[in-house]
Enzyme design. Structure first.
Site: not given
Ligand code: UT7
Length: 310
Positions: A235, A110, A265
């Site tokens: 980004h 990215c 993204n």
């Molecule tokens: O270009 C560079 C590449 N990537 C990035 O920049 C991504 C950086 N990270 C992020 O944007 C965020 O960390 C995410 C959007 C990927 C995730 O958001 P988060 O607030 O960090 O959530 P999390 O990973 O802590 O997950 C919270 C909960 C989890 O459930 P539990 O373990 O708390 O029960 C996930 O399983 O949300 C769950 N979850 C979802 N729920 C509904 C993960 N994806 C989804 C989804 N729908 N699509």
């Protein structure tokens, strides 16, 4: 030093909304909107390749600059989703556009577009003509459609910029580039696998930090401060990352370009798409100070400070 003489973009026609994911995966529009800010993304049609998006964006940027492919002496294609392992996708783009000089792919995920901008800008003095820097991706092909934690995040698209030597002090004023390979495992496609794996929470944490540090280092090198930035083009990975980084830098919302809601993204394409949109809707004006900052798999990061105009 180089100026950006033209910008362009291209995205696939097909839109996939959060409602489309709701129907297929254990997720909701509310979760995706709250946690990422994404409402829809574009997805390449069957047979639509990274090279097709790259050619369309590159042609649009050349048109915007009032130049033709014959005026291009270097083509840099930033991509994490090349059409095939060999040759570089840049070779196909070179052929279709008909550019002169070297053409190569650049892999910095990215951060790739800003990496490309810096590399091409550094080569410009020894080129005949302009440099064309393209970020193009078909990321939805490397995302597991059944994995809700990644499938909802990514989209396809391309953006491009034409660089010319600066004659009046406008253009690229300062830049910063970095890589921390010890964090490579946070976002990768493992050997033998087809889809990316990501530790989203840790990438998030580091992303905010490196964007802020890299942007500040870039501003420092130019003897400027964040309060002087007219337009911040980060980004587009997650609305919350953008907001957190902008707020720590002290750049207000109305000076920050956000389109992650419409494209998700798009990795190396995200910054040039945002630039092309901001230029098209009049947000980028001659003489303004524009700050670009990207981060991604590697982990890589890069920032560039530009005095806009050509
Ligand atoms: O270009 C560079 C590449 N990537 C990035 O920049 C991504 C950086 N990270 C992020 O944007 C965020 O960390 C995410 C959007 C990927 C995730 O958001 P988060 O607030 O960090 O959530 P999390 O990973 O802590 O997950 C919270 C909960 C989890 O459930 P539990 O373990 O708390 O029960 C996930 O399983 O949300 C769950 N979850 C979802 N729920 C509904 C993960 N994806 C989804 C989804 N729908 N699509």
């Amino acid at each position: 030093m180089s100026v950006i003489a033209g910008v362009g973009m291209a995205v696939p026609e097909q839109r996939v909304t959060n409602a489309d994911f709701e129907a297929r995966l254990d997720t909701t529009d509310a979760w995706i909107t709250e946690r990422t800010g994404i409402k829809e993304r574009r997805v390449a049609a069957d047979g639509e390749k990274t090279r097709d998006l790259a050619v369309a964006a590159g042609a649009a940027a050349l048109k915007d600059a009032g130049l033709t492919p014959d005026d291009v002496g270097l083509l840099v294609l930033a991509t994490a989703t090349p059409d095939q392992a060999l040759p570089a996708t840049a070779a196909f783009v070179q052929d279709e556009l008909g550019t002169r000089g070297g053409a190569f792919d650049l892999g910095a995920a990215c951060a790739g577009f800003v990496y490309g901008l810096v590399v091409a800008s550094s080569m410009l003095a020894n080129l005949e003509g302009s440099a064309l820097v393209i970020g193009a991706e078909t990321l939805t092909r490397i995302v597991d459609p059944d994995d809700r934690s990644t499938a909802v995040l990514f989209g396809d698209g391309a953006g491009a910029a034409v660089l010319l030597p600066s004659v009046d002090g406008r253009g690229l004023l300062a830049w910063d580039m970095g890589c921390d390979g010890s964090a490579a495992g946070l976002l990768e496609i493992r050997p033998g696998e087809s889809y990316l794996r990501m530790d989203g929470r840790e990438v998030f944490r580091r992303a905010v930090r490196v964007v802020v540090e890299s942007a500040e280092a870039t501003l420092r090198r130019a003897g400027m401060s964040a309060s002087q930035v007219d337009v911040f083009v980060p980004h587009q990975a997650n609305r919350r990352i953008i907001d957190a980084a902008a707020s720590r830098l002290g750049i207000p919302e109305d000076r920050t370009v956000v389109n992650v809601d419409r494209y998700g993204n798009t990795s190396a394409a995200s910054i040039p798409i945002a630039l092309a949109e901001a230029a098209a809707d009049g947000r980028l004006q001659d003489g303004q100070l524009v700050l670009l900052s990207g981060f991604g798999a590697g982990m890589t990061w890069a920032s560039a400070l530009i005095r806009w105009g050509s």
